[in-house]
Write an enzyme that holds these catalytic residues in place. Structure first.
Site, PDB file in Angstrom:
ATOM      1  N   ASP A  60      -0.169  -1.004  -1.090  1.00  0.00           N
ATOM      2  CA  ASP A  60      -1.094  -0.828  -2.213  1.00  0.00           C
ATOM      3  C   ASP A  60      -2.430  -0.265  -1.745  1.00  0.00           C
ATOM      4  OD1 ASP A  60      -1.962  -1.423  -5.019  1.00  0.00           O
ATOM      5  OD2 ASP A  60      -3.343  -2.764  -3.983  1.00  0.00           O
ATOM      6  N   GLU A  67       1.004   4.001  -1.686  1.00  0.00           N
ATOM      7  CA  GLU A  67       0.344   4.310  -2.956  1.00  0.00           C
ATOM      8  C   GLU A  67      -1.008   4.891  -2.571  1.00  0.00           C
ATOM      9  OE1 GLU A  67      -2.252   3.118  -6.568  1.00  0.00           O
ATOM     10  OE2 GLU A  67      -2.054   1.753  -4.886  1.00  0.00           O
TER      11      GLU A  67
END
Length: 639
Positions: free
Chosen positions: A315, A368
């Site tokens: 993330d 990401e």
């Protein structure tokens, strides 16, 4: 009940590796390990170099800091000791008395394998060796399932709000209940992988797991670590890969967590211009600190090692790579060359990726990363960051912006469909319609679509059809597969009753059939990351908002044709050039009545005519239904 320290659990070599940042299995030595001294009891070890005293406290000693003091290994700042007569399930914390200004605090174990149920914050001793795995077939073959030339269709989901138990006060399902329901659902819907929003322990439900306090503990909300193993095992036995969302970018300021651990900024930077993330009011790891590198690398490997997880989706990588992320002028410190790149974080990410792929070459590391940082999914030895895949955020934003427009205006935005192919092969892309697109007022996937109810569903079927034809692996957040009307709400279940309505049931069937076609046709996945796998037929018909393209397998005779009509106007006698002569079968049509469409199409197949167009020797004269994608395959193809 005293603490026995007659045997040192960490070797000098352990201490050396840990301090050097290369103890890649630190979880085998730090934390709480039951029965390790050949007798009933638990061995504890915690890194707290600036502590004056550290002791283990828990129900077993009435939370008395004087009962079970630990002994320090001064060279490494690690405190260790053995507490007899306790075992798996025991609740504990570390009581830390700092050298700094009399600071005292009770901390959860950074390497704790389990945790108390929120709002309690203690760690729990757990034996991770007792589960008997039944997924040997999956593990032996998963290299093929996770490969760049494999079909990868990911169902992203939040464990607490997929389904609830409505007759029991909207209770969340447990890992065991999910193990009974989820594998079958995903298998029926045709997905290859599931990606869980963070399962690591977190205190605040509203963070969706992205503010982690227990990096080595699956959240106790849904059951024990053993129960989570059972869920992963059940998915593997059904042929579904498991990807975890992982958050090494930041952590919350909760007192029991990693922040200010021993009265100093141990895991985070001391200077708030480096150590705080203003956007999220969280703390940022000190990636240049060697012991922190040991912690993060070990944590990545831990989930693949102990839980048989198939990959990690990392993330907020951009927040790690840029020192000025979320900060205004003067709120950040440049690197040693005067730039805004976080050199220490880049080194740490590269090391994490290299160690994961060295130990688990059949795993997936997914970034990401929302900027144009180059070579994110290229090997470190070529100068890349070392990930296997990267989310294609640019494509996602462009296509959602395009689809949200009234079709009358789409001809002026035509480049938003085609631009993505200019950079589609610069990274190993995953095309993500994720949870981030259905929260904070952005509306649901269905809610973003323009028009009346019929047009909204037709637009969404068209969008998914275009996505499945487009180069790149696929990801869809839960609820998107059947047309959830409302935004995602982590506090309640998806609206499963909608499947009783024809349009929603038709959309679910469309997604299932897309997944089935995708998995069955090598042309749609085998050459995803090379221009040889894709060919525009016509990308310039902006006046009618139509695009046509061909996907190709490694076998050049194995091709699929996609034609997408982004307006509600049916197109009769629309001619498309093709490379092969003969019958072309219409294998999917999003306008078919069983999906909720109007039933226009091409009667199952079309024969070519020797009329050259689009630089190809043959052509098909077809009907394009309104707001639709039609997919064709040559009947006489090779293979």
């Amino acid at each position: 009940m005293g603490t026995h320290t007659q045997t040192q659990w960490l070797t000098d070599y352990d201490l050396y590796l840990f301090g050097e940042g290369t103890h890649h299995r630190a979880y085998e030595k730090l934390g709480a390990h039951p029965g390790e001294m050949g007798q009933r009891g638990v061995y504890f070890a915690v890194w707290a170099p600036n502590a004056e005293l550290v002791s283990v406290i828990g129900e077993f000693n009435a939370w008395n800091p004087r009962s079970n003091p630990l002994q320090v290994r001064p060279a490494a700042g690690i405190w260790e000791g053995f507490v007899p007569e306790i075992g798996s399930g025991a609740i504990y914390k570390y009581h830390i008395q700092s050298r700094e200004r009399g600071y005292q605090v009770d901390k959860a174990d950074p390497y704790g394998f389990a945790a108390e149920i929120r709002p309690s914050t203690a760690s729990r001793v757990w034996d991770l060796t007792s589960y008997s795995w039944g997924d040997s077939e999956w593990m032996a073959n998963r290299a093929k399932r996770n490969a760049l030339d494999a079909p990868i269709s990911i169902y992203e989901m939040h464990l607490g709000s997929w389904r609830r138990a409505p007759d029991e006060g909207n209770r969340q399902l447990t890992y065991r209940e999910l193990a009974d329901q989820l594998p079958e659902y995903l298998s029926q819907a045709g997905y290859t992988h599931v990606e869980f929003l963070p399962v690591t322990e977190h205190p605040f439900d509203g963070s969706w797991g992205y503010e982690t306090t227990g990096y080595f503990a699956p959240t106790s909300r849904f059951g024990s670590p053993t129960d989570f193993m059972l869920l992963v095992d059940a998915l593997h036995r059904k042929g579904i890969g498991v990807i975890l969302d992982w958050v090494p970018a930041h952590f919350p300021k909760d007192e029991a967590g990693l922040g200010y651990f021993d009265g100093t900024h141990l895991y985070e930077h001391a200077d708030p211009r480096q150590g705080e993330q203003p956007d999220w009011n969280t703390l940022v790891f000190n990636y240049g600190r060697r012991e922190v590198q040991s912690f993060l690398i070990s944590n990545a490997l831990f989930w693949l090692d102990k839980y048989h997880v198939d990959g990690l989706r990392v993330d907020a990588v951009a927040s790690m790579l840029y020192l000025d992320y979320g900060r205004r002028e003067g709120e950040w410190i440049p690197n040693r060359f005067g730039g805004k790149e976080n050199i220490e974080a880049l080194h740490c990410l590269r090391e994490i990726n290299q160690q994961v792929y060295a130990a688990f070459p059949d795993a997936m590391m997914i970034a990401e990363e929302s900027t144009a940082w180059p070579m994110v999914s290229r090997p470190v030895y070529l100068g890349g960051v070392g990930f296997g895949f990267k989310w294609n955020m640019g494509w996602m934003h462009d296509i959602l912006d395009y689809m949200s427009k009234d079709p009358v205006f789409r001809s002026y935005q035509h480049h938003k469909i085609t631009f993505g192919l200019l950079y589609a092969f610069t990274e190993n892309f995953i095309l993500p319609f994720s949870h981030d697109e259905v929260v904070y007022g952005k509306g649901s996937m269905l809610g973003k679509m323009p028009g009346d109810e019929w047009q909204k569903f037709a637009n969404l079927r068209l969008l998914y059809g275009f996505m499945f034809g487009h180069p790149g692996k696929k990801l869809l957040f839960m609820g998107g597969e059947f047309g959830q009307w409302s935004e995602w709400n982590h506090d309640t279940s998806l609206d499963w009753h909608l499947l009783e309505r024809p349009f929603h049931a038709g959309l679910a069937r469309w997604v299932r059939d897309l997944n089935t076609l995708y998995r069955g046709e090598a042309a749609l996945y085998e050459v995803d990351f090379d221009p040889a796998g894709f060919e525009w037929v016509d990308c310039n018909d902006f006046e009618r908002s139509v695009v046509s393209f061909i996907r190709k397998a490694k076998d050049p005779g194995n091709v699929m044709l996609f034609v997408c009509n982004f307006t509600p106007v049916p197109r009769q006698n629309y001619r498309v050039g093709v490379p092969l002569e003969g019958e072309w079968k219409e294998v999917l049509n999003s306008d078919a009545p069983l999906y909720g469409g109007s039933g226009q199409g091409n009667m199952g197949s079309i024969a070519t005519a020797p009329l050259p167009i689009h630089g190809r020797p043959y052509s098909l004269n077809m009907t394009l239904p309104p707001l639709s994608v039609v997919v064709f395959r040559p009947e006489n193809r090779n293979g």
